[in-house]
Design a protein around this motif. Structure first.
Motif, mmCIF file in Angstrom:
data_model
loop_
_atom_site.group_PDB
_atom_site.id
_atom_site.type_symbol
_atom_site.label_atom_id
_atom_site.label_comp_id
_atom_site.label_asym_id
_atom_site.label_seq_id
_atom_site.Cartn_x
_atom_site.Cartn_y
_atom_site.Cartn_z
ATOM 1 N N TYR A 185 -2.841 -62.204 -67.483
ATOM 2 C CA TYR A 185 -1.520 -61.672 -67.834
ATOM 3 C C TYR A 185 -0.474 -62.783 -67.810
ATOM 4 O O TYR A 185 0.360 -62.879 -68.719
ATOM 5 N N ALA A 186 -0.556 -63.636 -66.780
ATOM 6 C CA ALA A 186 0.420 -64.728 -66.682
ATOM 7 C C ALA A 186 0.302 -65.644 -67.899
ATOM 8 O O ALA A 186 1.317 -66.091 -68.460
ATOM 9 N N ALA A 187 -0.932 -65.897 -68.322
ATOM 10 C CA ALA A 187 -1.133 -66.759 -69.493
ATOM 11 C C ALA A 187 -0.544 -66.108 -70.739
ATOM 12 O O ALA A 187 0.150 -66.752 -71.528
ATOM 13 N N LYS A 188 -0.787 -64.798 -70.899
ATOM 14 C CA LYS A 188 -0.217 -64.084 -72.051
ATOM 15 C C LYS A 188 1.308 -64.150 -72.018
ATOM 16 O O LYS A 188 1.952 -64.365 -73.044
ATOM 17 N N GLN A 189 1.871 -63.948 -70.829
ATOM 18 C CA GLN A 189 3.327 -63.973 -70.708
ATOM 19 C C GLN A 189 3.878 -65.336 -71.075
ATOM 20 O O GLN A 189 4.883 -65.445 -71.782
ATOM 21 N N ALA A 190 3.199 -66.378 -70.576
ATOM 22 C CA ALA A 190 3.652 -67.743 -70.863
ATOM 23 C C ALA A 190 3.610 -67.980 -72.367
ATOM 24 O O ALA A 190 4.544 -68.539 -72.953
ATOM 25 N N ALA A 191 2.532 -67.508 -73.002
ATOM 26 C CA ALA A 191 2.405 -67.694 -74.451
ATOM 27 C C ALA A 191 3.517 -66.943 -75.182
ATOM 28 O O ALA A 191 4.132 -67.460 -76.110
ATOM 29 N N ARG A 192 3.781 -65.708 -74.720
ATOM 30 C CA ARG A 192 4.824 -64.904 -75.358
ATOM 31 C C ARG A 192 6.186 -65.572 -75.202
ATOM 32 O O ARG A 192 6.972 -65.616 -76.132
ATOM 33 N N GLU A 193 6.443 -66.101 -73.994
ATOM 34 C CA GLU A 193 7.729 -66.768 -73.773
ATOM 35 C C GLU A 193 7.808 -68.039 -74.610
ATOM 36 O O GLU A 193 8.850 -68.356 -75.168
ATOM 37 N N GLY A 194 6.682 -68.753 -74.662
ATOM 38 C CA GLY A 194 6.639 -69.969 -75.469
ATOM 39 C C GLY A 194 6.962 -69.679 -76.927
ATOM 40 O O GLY A 194 7.783 -70.353 -77.552
ATOM 41 N N SER A 195 6.366 -68.611 -77.460
ATOM 42 C CA SER A 195 6.540 -68.337 -78.892
ATOM 43 C C SER A 195 7.920 -67.759 -79.182
ATOM 44 O O SER A 195 8.472 -67.929 -80.258
ATOM 45 N N SER A 196 8.501 -67.058 -78.192
ATOM 46 C CA SER A 196 9.825 -66.468 -78.439
ATOM 47 C C SER A 196 10.945 -67.436 -78.059
ATOM 48 O O SER A 196 12.080 -67.267 -78.456
ATOM 49 N N GLY A 197 10.626 -68.480 -77.243
ATOM 50 C CA GLY A 197 11.699 -69.325 -76.715
ATOM 51 C C GLY A 197 11.991 -70.554 -77.555
ATOM 52 O O GLY A 197 11.434 -70.829 -78.578
#
Lengths: 248, 323, 248, 323
Positions: free
Chosen positions: B311-323
């Motif tokens: 989940y943490a990896a998914k979140q990091a990826a989501r933040e990376g792609s949105s940030g």
């Protein structure tokens, strides 16, 4: 006061029994941080239970203290809902039960915080903060496990399927609640809305299963429990009952 | 510019001198400081063993959490279990400052490559054991640990300050429980005496083998990790405990226990070192059970830890792609 | 008679506690035939326990009957070896415990069948046939599981490793046994020989682990048990103790 | 010589006539006899459901095996559980004579494709429930089953003869337990009354829905599988049970219960069919728990059954090569 005593027992028993189930997790949690957190939740609930049972003993005129009520009542005199007594399963089961219970109990405590009874309102006012933390803890794990791996998602669905049918009992009014004007039915909608939001974030479907049947119209609030309750009480009470009249 | 072999050699000699001076001056060695490899290894082993002992030590008392005979005692015991998990966390964090990680230490615990205190390989058989563990086992632990608050390694010393404070609190609660039981029914008093009979000798063995048979002590003393010999600490514990036992009204199960006016100390008998050896070798009453419980929790929790990472990896990826 | 009473208690408690562990298998066995067989073994042991406890109560002059001894003694007064009280594991664990216990107990009963006490000798004479069946049942499963699949072999080895260290206690004399002339040490060699034969046929290695340490020289026969014993007795005794003086 | 279509057709007509005659003459149909496919399917479903009920029915009472309050009651209850497992075995064997196998039926039970008696989806909450199940539940089962001893299908009829004999024994033991409790303490009498209050209505529902709502009954009657309507059997049970309740000294929880001199029978109230519907649909208090226990035992035992097969195969190979 008899009705209010009975109501304090219902809420106190919910807290005591769920606390006992959380305590069974100690030394078995998936991570040390969870050992600390589950102990913390257990302590909050145990504290609520002690204040509510003490209040029940004052109100019912029996003069029974928290320990007399906890250790010397038999199963049929316990008034908790069945959800809190079910046997522990895996950590997903622990998380889902906490989520269901904490969401409903926070909503209830919020409404009881201005109850006329000073003890009940004090327990509720403090409890609403504690339960908000419990709900947050359970929600964050629900999201991590629901949206984690395939296995964790599968386990969360299984836990939801197993526990959801017991939720309805928390919204089903007992005659004591109706007489006291604390019908739990109005909690249903906001609680379900809150659960729906968390489950959606967790990529988990909202279960549709109906509630578990009662036994001739009676369930936990009437002292008619599940087969999980007897062994739970046997364990809780065994030492105290081996030493009648002793002080600890 | 690459350092030459000679300059490295000189640097090590200077660093060693600096380390020795810090230790000799009773100052603290910190994680970024240079330290001898053997010092680091000794500390890792000792801190890990100590952390493991806190976590395994939750089991014998945890055995009574669900059965505590009053809600107040249940709350006290639950708070203590929570403290112990917390102690484990501090200590694993202290070990991590030395370049190991918690998961690795846990693996070593569950496959038997690292130890924990042998005292926890005895069973708790009545609720009085909870009080006696608080009084004797926490008491002995405190004797061992108070000197560690001045240990030369900073993170360990600071963890010990906090831990010792909480341990003293636990010890007082244990003693208070025993006072209550001794003022109670005959059955309660008998429970206490029986628990003392079972825990007395194992508590004495917590200080380790007699000084003559304790090979690593000298170096640990020079490094200011250890400050007193096993036998000194054992004697200190006996001298502290005998009057407490008298005040409680329990008998310590040692016919050789006698005041020695000359030494100003209590004489006492020899523990059954052969039983301790059995326990240390893994054949104690609860060794297999304790490790099995820890292993089951650790392995049974693997899917939870994996899900949290995923989940943490998914979140990091989501933040990376949105940030 | 005090020594003989204590000895009957030891053997009776072994049978009662192992019977309770077998009973916990009911509705959980791997096959219906095993439900029937395990119930059967449990009934045999329960029958032995009832006769031995009754005899102990006659001999010790206390006038206690089987139920008073079973339901109203506390843990430290129970004299069974620790092997029989350990928590149930998987079916391999069940089979190995039965194998170890039945092999040793059949050997003992064979020697007690001509004991001077008429009750003890009668229990032993009948028991030797019952235990021979138990040993046969456990042996045949030991061979099938040991020489079955890789998984069953692995599980049998794990069960042997877990249980073997508790076997030694059955051969370690208690002072009561020495005074009565029923030292169990001579059982050791024939029992080990028998186990070795079965394990060899099952393609399982004979474990070499030493016995589990005592606590200051005391173990099950002295009332110093494992942490598994308290919950077992709590469950066994809970209903009886909730109704002191009642008849069932 | 291949039979022609016409000859097959004639053969079936003759077989059907033969079957009808056997059934009408109250003789037994045996496994090798021809039988209509619907008859076979009805029997498989009914015998399987009956077998499943014996096995699932071990759970509610089995819940008290470890807690039975006297060693004599423990032995009685254990022997009863053993009998029930035995009944399950006979009945699965009877079903197997119809060309299905036990493993397949067990799969259908644990994944919900086949049912068992809904009565076992209620919890047993005190030891008095053991007695009340013996008295009321076994009593109702016997009312249902005695006519099955004359069922047209031989293997089922013969299994029922043996089962009914043992069930009667269980029922007498249940009643005897209740007599003992009613002669005991106030708490024991209250336990019995509470158990009767919980089990009375579910017991009445064991006879199935009212006749008007029972679609398959008529055909089963023609086939001599069923011989009495649900309502007839329910009335028979009430008439038998009311005097037993009076003799025990318990109150049946039905205010409409009254002697009808005209009918020579007891009038009684209407069960809560909506609760029964919930239970039948899987939402009873214990449906999930009962199936889960059975599933866990079955799936958890898979490695044992596989090992037994593997060993048997090895043995066969060894005997083959040596023989």
């Amino acid at each position: 006061p008899a009705d209010l005593a009975a109501y304090c027992l219902m809420l106190g028993d919910d807290a005591l029994v769920l606390s006992q189930r959380l305590i069974q997790w100690i030394t078995r949690a998936p991570e040390l941080e969870e050992e600390v957190a589950l102990a913390n939740l257990g302590l909050d609930l145990l504290g609520q239970a002690r204040r509510l049972l003490t209040r029940a003993g004052q109100l019912d005129g029996s003069g029974r203290g928290e320990d007399e009520l906890a250790y010397w009542r038999e199963e049929s005199a316990y008034r908790n809902v069945r959800l809190v007594e079910l046997e522990n399963g895996d950590f997903a089961h622990c998380v889902v039960r906490l989520l269901l219970f904490a969401t409903a109990r926070e909503e209830l405590y919020r409404r009881l915080a201005d109850h006329a009874d000073p003890v009940l309102s004090a327990v509720a006012a403090l409890g609403v903060k504690e339960l908000a933390y419990h709900r947050e803890y359970a929600s964050s794990w629900t999201v991590r496990l629901g949206d984690g791996t395939e296995e964790s998602h599968r386990r969360m669905r299984a836990a939801l399927d197993a526990l959801w049918p017991w939720l309805e009992e928390l919204f089903t009014p007992h005659e004591v609640e109706l007489r006291l004007g604390v019908d739990p039915l109005p909690l249903r909608e906001p609680v379900l809305a809150s659960l729906e939001r968390v489950l959606a974030e967790a990529t988990l479907p909202l279960p549709a299963a109906p509630g578990r049947a009662y036994v001739n119209g009676r369930a936990g609030r009437h002292g008619v429990h599940t087969e999980a309750m007897g062994p739970l009480l046997a364990e809780l009470q065994v030492v105290a009952r081996a030493h009648p009249g002793a002080t600890w | 510019m690459e350092p030459t072999e000679r300059s490295v050699g000189r640097w090590v000699v200077e660093a060693q001198a600096q380390f020795d001076a810090v230790v000799a001056a009773e100052q603290r060695v910190e994680p970024r400081d240079w330290m001898p490899e053997a010092y680091r290894a000794t500390l890792v082993r000792q801190i890990a063993q100590h952390a493991h002992s806190e976590i395994i030590g939750m089991q014998p008392e945890g055995n009574w959490l669900t059965r505590a005979p009053s809600l107040r005692r249940k709350a006290i015991l639950l708070a203590k279990a929570q403290d112990e998990a917390g102690h484990g966390l501090y200590l694993y964090a202290a070990a991590e400052t030395l370049g190991v990680d918690r998961a690795e230490l846990t693996e070593k615990l569950v496959d038997g490559r690292q130890k924990y205190s042998s005292i926890f390989n005895y069973p708790t058989l009545t609720f009085a054991d909870v009080g006696v563990i608080g009084w004797l086992v926490d008491g002995a632990a405190i004797c061992n640990q108070v000197p560690l608050c001045r240990c030369s390694y900073g993170p360990y010393a600071r963890a010990m300050v906090r831990i010792c404070k909480e341990e003293s609190f636990h010890q007082r609660q244990g003693y208070e429980l025993l006072m209550t039981l001794m003022a109670g029914t005959d059955a309660q008093r008998a429970m206490v005496q029986d628990a003392v009979d079972r825990w007395w000798w194992p508590s004495l063995m917590m200080f380790g083998p007699p000084d003559g048979a304790s090979p690593n002590s000298e170096r640990s003393m020079a490094w200011r990790i250890k400050r007193h010999s096993n036998d000194e600490l054992r004697q200190r514990f006996v001298d502290m405990t005998v009057p407490q036992a008298e005040h409680l009204g329990v008998l310590l199960p040692d016919p050789e226990l006698a005041w020695n006016a000359e030494r100003g100390s209590w004489d006492f008998g020899e523990p059954d070192w052969s039983e301790l050896q059995q326990v240390i070798k893994g054949h104690g009453p609860c060794n297999a059970q304790r490790i099995e419980r820890r292993r089951a929790a650790h392995e049974g929790g693997a899917w939870v830890r994996e899900a949290a990472s995923a989940y943490a990896a998914k979140q990091a990826a989501r933040e990376g792609s949105s940030g």
